[in-house]
Design a protein around this motif. Structure first.
Motif, mmCIF file in Angstrom:
data_model
loop_
_atom_site.group_PDB
_atom_site.id
_atom_site.type_symbol
_atom_site.label_atom_id
_atom_site.label_comp_id
_atom_site.label_asym_id
_atom_site.label_seq_id
_atom_site.Cartn_x
_atom_site.Cartn_y
_atom_site.Cartn_z
ATOM 1 N N GLN A 1 -18.123 3.106 -21.497
ATOM 2 C CA GLN A 1 -18.326 1.680 -21.746
ATOM 3 C C GLN A 1 -19.779 1.310 -21.481
ATOM 4 N N VAL A 2 -20.286 0.366 -22.267
ATOM 5 C CA VAL A 2 -21.626 -0.187 -22.065
ATOM 6 C C VAL A 2 -21.488 -1.687 -21.842
ATOM 7 N N VAL A 3 -22.072 -2.177 -20.755
ATOM 8 C CA VAL A 3 -22.117 -3.611 -20.475
ATOM 9 C C VAL A 3 -23.567 -4.045 -20.661
ATOM 10 N N ALA A 4 -23.813 -4.975 -21.573
ATOM 11 C CA ALA A 4 -25.193 -5.242 -21.960
ATOM 12 C C ALA A 4 -25.535 -6.719 -21.990
ATOM 13 N N HIS A 5 -26.712 -7.018 -21.460
ATOM 14 C CA HIS A 5 -27.386 -8.297 -21.722
ATOM 15 C C HIS A 5 -28.713 -7.916 -22.340
ATOM 16 N N SER B 1 -16.629 1.398 -26.040
ATOM 17 C CA SER B 1 -16.346 0.051 -25.552
ATOM 18 C C SER B 1 -17.655 -0.648 -25.193
ATOM 19 N N VAL B 2 -17.859 -1.839 -25.749
ATOM 20 C CA VAL B 2 -19.089 -2.604 -25.519
ATOM 21 C C VAL B 2 -18.731 -3.991 -25.003
ATOM 22 N N VAL B 3 -19.316 -4.344 -23.870
ATOM 23 C CA VAL B 3 -19.221 -5.705 -23.335
ATOM 24 C C VAL B 3 -20.618 -6.314 -23.460
ATOM 25 N N ASN B 4 -20.740 -7.388 -24.221
ATOM 26 C CA ASN B 4 -22.051 -7.971 -24.489
ATOM 27 C C ASN B 4 -22.082 -9.426 -24.034
ATOM 28 N N PHE B 5 -23.072 -9.733 -23.182
ATOM 29 C CA PHE B 5 -23.293 -11.121 -22.784
ATOM 30 C C PHE B 5 -24.290 -11.754 -23.746
ATOM 31 N N VAL B 6 -23.888 -12.856 -24.339
ATOM 32 C CA VAL B 6 -24.721 -13.569 -25.304
ATOM 33 C C VAL B 6 -25.012 -14.949 -24.746
ATOM 34 N N ASN B 7 -26.275 -15.323 -24.741
ATOM 35 C CA ASN B 7 -26.694 -16.597 -24.185
ATOM 36 C C ASN B 7 -26.801 -17.642 -25.292
ATOM 37 N N ILE C 1 -14.635 -4.167 -28.404
ATOM 38 C CA ILE C 1 -15.771 -5.090 -28.342
ATOM 39 C C ILE C 1 -15.352 -6.361 -27.608
ATOM 40 N N GLN C 2 -16.050 -6.664 -26.523
ATOM 41 C CA GLN C 2 -15.809 -7.878 -25.757
ATOM 42 C C GLN C 2 -17.119 -8.654 -25.660
ATOM 43 N N ILE C 3 -17.077 -9.905 -26.057
ATOM 44 C CA ILE C 3 -18.280 -10.730 -26.079
ATOM 45 C C ILE C 3 -18.058 -11.944 -25.195
ATOM 46 N N GLY C 4 -18.963 -12.134 -24.254
ATOM 47 C CA GLY C 4 -18.910 -13.292 -23.367
ATOM 48 C C GLY C 4 -20.088 -14.199 -23.631
ATOM 49 N N LEU C 5 -19.806 -15.455 -23.925
ATOM 50 C CA LEU C 5 -20.851 -16.429 -24.249
ATOM 51 C C LEU C 5 -21.229 -17.183 -22.968
ATOM 52 N N ILE C 6 -22.525 -17.163 -22.641
ATOM 53 C CA ILE C 6 -23.030 -17.779 -21.424
ATOM 54 C C ILE C 6 -23.816 -19.039 -21.780
ATOM 55 N N GLU C 7 -23.555 -20.135 -21.081
ATOM 56 C CA GLU C 7 -24.209 -21.407 -21.396
ATOM 57 C C GLU C 7 -25.288 -21.761 -20.387
ATOM 58 N N GLU D 1 -19.807 -8.876 -13.289
ATOM 59 C CA GLU D 1 -18.465 -9.407 -13.029
ATOM 60 C C GLU D 1 -18.498 -10.923 -12.887
ATOM 61 N N ASP D 2 -19.533 -11.436 -12.205
ATOM 62 C CA ASP D 2 -19.663 -12.881 -12.032
ATOM 63 C C ASP D 2 -19.908 -13.562 -13.379
ATOM 64 N N LEU D 3 -20.779 -12.993 -14.200
ATOM 65 C CA LEU D 3 -21.054 -13.557 -15.522
ATOM 66 C C LEU D 3 -19.803 -13.541 -16.392
ATOM 67 N N TRP D 4 -19.036 -12.467 -16.307
ATOM 68 C CA TRP D 4 -17.847 -12.352 -17.147
ATOM 69 C C TRP D 4 -16.798 -13.402 -16.763
ATOM 70 N N ARG D 5 -16.685 -13.687 -15.489
ATOM 71 C CA ARG D 5 -15.743 -14.715 -15.040
ATOM 72 C C ARG D 5 -16.110 -16.087 -15.609
ATOM 73 N N ARG D 6 -17.417 -16.355 -15.696
ATOM 74 C CA ARG D 6 -17.866 -17.677 -16.152
ATOM 75 C C ARG D 6 -18.014 -17.761 -17.670
ATOM 76 N N ALA D 7 -18.006 -16.636 -18.336
ATOM 77 C CA ALA D 7 -18.309 -16.609 -19.764
ATOM 78 C C ALA D 7 -17.187 -17.228 -20.598
ATOM 79 N N LEU D 8 -17.600 -17.849 -21.708
ATOM 80 C CA LEU D 8 -16.634 -18.307 -22.711
ATOM 81 C C LEU D 8 -16.245 -17.114 -23.571
#
Length: 308
Positions: free
Chosen positions: A92-96, A155-161, A209-215, A270-277
């Motif tokens: 798995q890759v977790v990426a910002h 598996s890719v987890v991507n944080f998108v701002n 593919i998991q995408i978390g949107l950060i505001e 983990e903290d970002l993923w909890r808050r992500a949309l």
């Protein structure tokens, strides 16, 4: 620390590519055969004396070749090659990696990325052919990474701002600002097409593919966690492929498996993923951003009509 000769070989190849050296050039400087260099890169046993000489030729350290502590990469070619190698073994890759991970971009993005990187070359660059060759090498490695992700179903987890995305839509996929107005309009549409592609991924939820949107504002330093069966590696990079003006010419990227930084970034992720949309909620926010910018897929530009 157990010595992994296969990993030494991977690092050697990454540093060699970063220096722009052929295997035969390294072999000539060391007084060994080209086959011997390839054998080391393939994971063959190597003596410490040879590693010391290799470190000198490649302008690095024995510790970096051994993977002891932190690996430092001043060359984007070397860093992205090392990322490609690690992803071949990762689970798995977790990426910002703003504005979004290259692994999740569309097939059209590479052509626009090349244009922006060429545009961003500073005036003092004398050997433009060499500089463009390095750009082509980076993009080739990035494309190999994307194909490998699809092949391996990595598996890719991507944080998108959200703020990065909205700025990208306003700026467009550009390497400088003094482009003709009609060209800027085409580049903005190209950015919008990529955001539409991202939205399709969010709403279709493809396997792996998991995408978390950060505001909120995220760190300027990109980070990636590469999770393998044996360990987790942390990559920190100043190199940017979009969002703001691109940068693959200056800065030092780092890779490490040291416990403390990995643990801290795991906690951050983990903290970002909890808050992500996520899912439909993230899709609704992106659709609102696209609506504000007037983006439509149908207006995506024809690359063949765009010229530098």
């Amino acid at each position: 620390m157990a010595i992994r000769f296969d990993e030494i070989g991977h690092r050697l190849k990454a540093y060699r590519l970063g220096r722009g050296l052929l295997a035969e050039e390294v072999a000539e400087r060391l007084g060994i055969s080209r086959a011997a260099v390839y054998r080391i890169e393939a994971g063959g046993v190597v003596k410490i004396e040879t590693l010391e000489r290799l470190a000198t030729v490649l302008e690095t350290t024995v510790a970096s070749l051994l993977g002891a502590g932190v690996e430092y990469y001043a060359s984007p070619v070397a860093y992205f090659e090392r990322m490609r190698q690690i992803e071949e073994e990762a689970d798995q890759v977790v990426a910002h990696f703003p504005p979004l991970s290259y692994l999740l971009t569309s097939g059209d993005y590479a052509s626009y990325l090349r244009r922006t990187l060429v545009e961003a070359l500073p005036p003092h660059v004398e050997d433009r052919d060499k500089a463009e060759g390095e750009i082509d090498a980076v993009i080739a490695i990035l494309d190999e990474r994307r194909k490998a992700r699809e092949r391996r179903r990595l598996s890719v987890v991507n944080f998108v701002n959200v703020l990065e995305i909205e700025r990208w839509l306003k700026l467009g996929i550009v390497g400088r600002f003094n482009l003709p107005e009609d060209e800027l309009a085409r580049r903005r549409l190209a950015a919008r097409a990529e955001v539409e592609h991202l939205l399709a991924l969010i709403e279709s939820e493809p396997m792996g593919i998991q995408i978390g949107l950060i505001e909120e504002t995220l760190p300027n330093m990109t980070f990636q966690l590469f999770r393998t069966a044996e360990k987790t590696l942390l990559g920190l990079s100043p190199f940017r492929l979009g969002g703001e003006l691109p940068n693959i010419r200056s800065g030092i990227a780092m890779l490490t498996a040291d416990e403390q930084p990995v643990r801290l970034y795991e906690a951050l992720a983990e903290d970002l993923w909890r808050r992500a949309l996520k899912g439909s909620e993230a899709g609704a926010v992106l659709r609102a951003v696209l609506a504000r910018s007037g983006a439509t897929v149908e207006r995506a530009p024809n690359l063949s009509s765009v010229s530098l």
